[in-house]
Design a protein around this motif. Structure first.
Motif, PDB file in Angstrom:
ATOM      1  N   ILE A   1      46.034  66.242  53.492  1.00 36.41           N
ATOM      2  CA  ILE A   1      44.943  66.471  54.441  1.00 36.41           C
ATOM      3  C   ILE A   1      43.875  65.525  54.117  1.00 36.41           C
ATOM      4  CG2 ILE A   1      43.056  68.140  55.105  1.00 36.41           C
ATOM      5  CD1 ILE A   1      44.698  70.504  54.370  1.00 36.41           C
ATOM      6  N   HIS A   2      43.276  64.870  55.009  1.00 38.38           N
ATOM      7  CA  HIS A   2      42.211  63.896  54.949  1.00 38.38           C
ATOM      8  C   HIS A   2      40.911  64.582  55.767  1.00 38.38           C
ATOM      9  CE1 HIS A   2      39.975  60.480  54.347  1.00 38.38           C
ATOM     10  NE2 HIS A   2      39.833  60.319  55.872  1.00 38.38           N
ATOM     11  N   ALA A   3      40.048  64.921  54.760  1.00 40.41           N
ATOM     12  CA  ALA A   3      38.714  65.712  55.510  1.00 40.41           C
ATOM     13  C   ALA A   3      37.933  64.301  55.984  1.00 40.41           C
ATOM     14  CB  ALA A   3      38.126  66.550  54.387  1.00 40.41           C
ATOM     15  N   VAL A   4      38.191  64.185  57.369  1.00 40.96           N
ATOM     16  CA  VAL A   4      37.378  62.820  57.709  1.00 40.96           C
ATOM     17  C   VAL A   4      35.817  63.502  57.995  1.00 40.96           C
ATOM     18  CG1 VAL A   4      36.795  61.548  59.615  1.00 40.96           C
ATOM     19  CG2 VAL A   4      39.232  62.006  59.100  1.00 40.96           C
ATOM     20  N   LYS A   5      35.619  64.648  58.318  1.00 38.79           N
ATOM     21  CA  LYS A   5      34.133  65.081  58.287  1.00 38.79           C
ATOM     22  C   LYS A   5      34.065  66.576  57.872  1.00 38.79           C
ATOM     23  CE  LYS A   5      29.649  65.003  59.722  1.00 38.79           C
ATOM     24  NZ  LYS A   5      28.853  64.277  58.728  1.00 38.79           N
ATOM     25  N   VAL A   6      33.358  67.027  57.238  1.00 38.54           N
ATOM     26  CA  VAL A   6      33.262  68.390  56.711  1.00 38.54           C
ATOM     27  C   VAL A   6      31.766  69.114  57.019  1.00 38.54           C
ATOM     28  CG1 VAL A   6      34.706  68.137  54.705  1.00 38.54           C
ATOM     29  CG2 VAL A   6      32.441  68.025  54.242  1.00 38.54           C
TER      30      VAL A   6
ATOM     31  N   ALA B   1      30.121  70.772  55.205  1.00 33.48           N
ATOM     32  CA  ALA B   1      29.282  70.816  53.919  1.00 33.48           C
ATOM     33  C   ALA B   1      30.089  70.635  52.594  1.00 33.48           C
ATOM     34  CB  ALA B   1      28.354  72.212  53.730  1.00 33.48           C
ATOM     35  N   PRO B   2      29.574  69.901  51.655  1.00 31.66           N
ATOM     36  CA  PRO B   2      30.528  69.696  50.459  1.00 31.66           C
ATOM     37  C   PRO B   2      30.644  70.976  49.776  1.00 31.66           C
ATOM     38  CG  PRO B   2      28.621  68.405  50.381  1.00 31.66           C
ATOM     39  CD  PRO B   2      28.422  69.169  51.680  1.00 31.66           C
ATOM     40  N   ALA B   3      31.627  71.247  49.063  1.00 36.02           N
ATOM     41  CA  ALA B   3      31.767  72.144  48.284  1.00 36.02           C
ATOM     42  C   ALA B   3      32.193  71.712  46.796  1.00 36.02           C
ATOM     43  CB  ALA B   3      32.928  73.139  48.584  1.00 36.02           C
ATOM     44  N   SER B   4      31.638  72.619  45.923  1.00 37.32           N
ATOM     45  CA  SER B   4      31.781  72.120  44.304  1.00 37.32           C
ATOM     46  C   SER B   4      31.911  73.212  43.650  1.00 37.32           C
ATOM     47  CB  SER B   4      30.446  71.559  43.840  1.00 37.32           C
ATOM     48  OG  SER B   4      29.942  70.313  44.513  1.00 37.32           O
ATOM     49  N   PHE B   5      32.605  73.227  42.423  1.00 40.07           N
ATOM     50  CA  PHE B   5      32.695  74.267  41.167  1.00 40.07           C
ATOM     51  C   PHE B   5      32.268  73.604  39.970  1.00 40.07           C
ATOM     52  CE2 PHE B   5      35.886  75.736  44.415  1.00 40.07           C
ATOM     53  CZ  PHE B   5      35.756  77.116  44.374  1.00 40.07           C
ATOM     54  N   THR B   6      31.950  74.633  39.306  1.00 39.96           N
ATOM     55  CA  THR B   6      31.585  74.487  37.851  1.00 39.96           C
ATOM     56  C   THR B   6      32.451  75.062  36.920  1.00 39.96           C
ATOM     57  OG1 THR B   6      29.248  74.660  38.729  1.00 39.96           O
ATOM     58  CG2 THR B   6      29.476  74.490  36.326  1.00 39.96           C
ATOM     59  N   TYR B   7      33.030  74.159  36.001  1.00 40.77           N
ATOM     60  CA  TYR B   7      33.811  74.550  34.839  1.00 40.77           C
ATOM     61  C   TYR B   7      32.948  74.052  33.662  1.00 40.77           C
ATOM     62  CZ  TYR B   7      37.221  73.954  38.618  1.00 40.77           C
ATOM     63  OH  TYR B   7      37.897  74.261  39.837  1.00 40.77           O
ATOM     64  N   GLY B   8      32.670  75.100  32.750  1.00 40.26           N
ATOM     65  CA  GLY B   8      31.650  74.889  31.878  1.00 40.26           C
ATOM     66  C   GLY B   8      30.355  74.236  32.015  1.00 40.26           C
ATOM     67  N   GLU B   9      30.315  73.048  31.855  1.00 40.35           N
ATOM     68  CA  GLU B   9      29.001  72.449  32.034  1.00 40.35           C
ATOM     69  C   GLU B   9      29.405  71.465  32.946  1.00 40.35           C
ATOM     70  OE1 GLU B   9      26.482  71.208  29.002  1.00 40.35           O
ATOM     71  OE2 GLU B   9      26.541  73.110  27.922  1.00 40.35           O
ATOM     72  N   LYS B  10      30.526  71.180  33.385  1.00 39.59           N
ATOM     73  CA  LYS B  10      30.932  70.084  34.408  1.00 39.59           C
ATOM     74  C   LYS B  10      30.840  70.630  35.941  1.00 39.59           C
ATOM     75  CE  LYS B  10      33.942  67.609  31.325  1.00 39.59           C
ATOM     76  NZ  LYS B  10      35.334  67.421  31.224  1.00 39.59           N
ATOM     77  N   GLU B  11      30.091  70.104  36.724  1.00 38.66           N
ATOM     78  CA  GLU B  11      30.146  70.298  38.214  1.00 38.66           C
ATOM     79  C   GLU B  11      31.088  69.429  39.021  1.00 38.66           C
ATOM     80  OE1 GLU B  11      27.364  71.391  42.099  1.00 38.66           O
ATOM     81  OE2 GLU B  11      26.613  71.165  40.251  1.00 38.66           O
ATOM     82  N   ILE B  12      31.850  69.671  39.609  1.00 40.68           N
ATOM     83  CA  ILE B  12      33.230  69.051  40.227  1.00 40.68           C
ATOM     84  C   ILE B  12      33.038  69.180  41.726  1.00 40.68           C
ATOM     85  CG2 ILE B  12      35.403  68.396  40.439  1.00 40.68           C
ATOM     86  CD1 ILE B  12      34.942  68.065  37.518  1.00 40.68           C
ATOM     87  N   CYS B  13      32.668  68.298  42.640  1.00 39.34           N
ATOM     88  CA  CYS B  13      33.023  68.107  43.751  1.00 39.34           C
ATOM     89  C   CYS B  13      34.210  68.204  44.693  1.00 39.34           C
ATOM     90  CB  CYS B  13      32.008  67.044  44.614  1.00 39.34           C
ATOM     91  SG  CYS B  13      31.959  67.238  46.273  1.00 39.34           S
ATOM     92  N   ILE B  14      34.686  69.130  45.187  1.00 34.72           N
ATOM     93  CA  ILE B  14      36.288  69.308  45.423  1.00 34.72           C
ATOM     94  C   ILE B  14      36.468  68.893  46.777  1.00 34.72           C
ATOM     95  CG2 ILE B  14      36.833  70.797  43.535  1.00 34.72           C
ATOM     96  CD1 ILE B  14      36.997  72.882  45.951  1.00 34.72           C
ATOM     97  N   ILE B  15      35.472  68.807  47.799  1.00 39.97           N
ATOM     98  CA  ILE B  15      35.630  68.670  49.033  1.00 39.97           C
ATOM     99  C   ILE B  15      34.270  67.993  49.590  1.00 39.97           C
ATOM    100  CG2 ILE B  15      35.283  70.945  50.033  1.00 39.97           C
ATOM    101  CD1 ILE B  15      37.992  68.529  51.364  1.00 39.97           C
ATOM    102  N   ASP B  16      34.439  66.668  50.466  1.00 32.64           N
ATOM    103  CA  ASP B  16      33.330  66.107  51.228  1.00 32.64           C
ATOM    104  C   ASP B  16      33.945  65.403  52.187  1.00 32.64           C
ATOM    105  OD1 ASP B  16      30.683  65.587  51.766  1.00 32.64           O
ATOM    106  OD2 ASP B  16      30.085  64.946  49.810  1.00 32.64           O
ATOM    107  N   ASP B  17      33.233  64.658  52.755  1.00 31.09           N
ATOM    108  CA  ASP B  17      33.588  63.690  53.979  1.00 31.09           C
ATOM    109  C   ASP B  17      34.389  62.746  53.304  1.00 31.09           C
ATOM    110  OD1 ASP B  17      32.133  65.036  55.996  1.00 31.09           O
ATOM    111  OD2 ASP B  17      30.447  63.287  55.910  1.00 31.09           O
ATOM    112  N   GLY B  18      35.655  62.207  53.746  1.00 25.68           N
ATOM    113  CA  GLY B  18      36.510  61.357  53.174  1.00 25.68           C
ATOM    114  C   GLY B  18      37.337  61.686  52.064  1.00 25.68           C
TER     115      GLY B  18
END
Length: 180
Positions: A37-42, A44-61
């Motif tokens: 799946i290629h998310a051309v346009k979303v 809003a972005p979605a992120s998760f935090t693991y410990g002290e790391k915030e990871i964006c898992i979905i955004d445009d592109g």
């Protein structure tokens, strides 16, 4: 009841515009279904935090590759950023992988492993697996199956012998060619 999750994620409202592809691969290193799946346009972005790391898992592109190995108790979703870099590998432990008129799917067994590009391995949702056993959603046999699969995969990942991870870039490129 186990939740069935489809590779093309037809009900995912966050993606406004998408491209998707699905193929079956049968090689010496991987046999099973692949979806991209290629998310051309979303929305809003979605992120998760693991410990002290915030990871964006979905955004445009962003692009999500899902590998459904035949006769396996796991499915792997590789999340790529807009530049094609892996942001994480999300490994769902599952009862089975299959395919129907909606495409490839897996029956989720709650327990997940997350591998970050730096090598950090996170066990996720063990509490959901415990709760499923307690509430008779699953029996002891499925509970034990989930933990056995997770432990086996952890060893393969630590030894850098887990093929879906090694093949993620190759599978992504192969499926992207079908977009054109």
């Amino acid at each position: 009841m186990l939740k069935r999750k489809y590779g093309k994620r037809p009900d995912w409202q966050r993606i406004i515009t998408r491209q998707s592809a699905s193929i079956f691969e049968d090689t010496d290193t991987f046999k099973g279904d692949l979806t991209l799946i290629h998310a051309v346009k979303v929305t809003a972005p979605a992120s998760f935090t693991y410990g002290e790391k915030e990871i964006c898992i979905i955004d445009d592109g962003y692009t999500w590759l899902q590998q459904f190995p035949a006769d396996a108790n796991h499915s792997v979703t590789t999340m790529f950023d807009a530049d094609g870099n892996v942001v994480q590998w999300y490994i769902d432990i599952c009862l089975a992988n299959g395919k129907d008129e909606l495409g490839p799917w897996m029956d989720d067994l709650f327990l997940d492993l997350i591998l970050l590009p730096g090598g950090e391995l996170i066990v996720k949702d063990a509490d959901e697996l415990d709760e499923a056993l307690k509430n008779n959603v699953i029996d002891q046999q499925l509970y034990d199956l989930a933990w056995k699969e997770a432990e086996t995969l952890k060893v393969l990942i630590e030894q850098e012998r887990f093929e879906p991870i090694r093949l993620s870039y190759h599978h992504k490129k192969k499926l992207e060619k079908t977009f054109r």
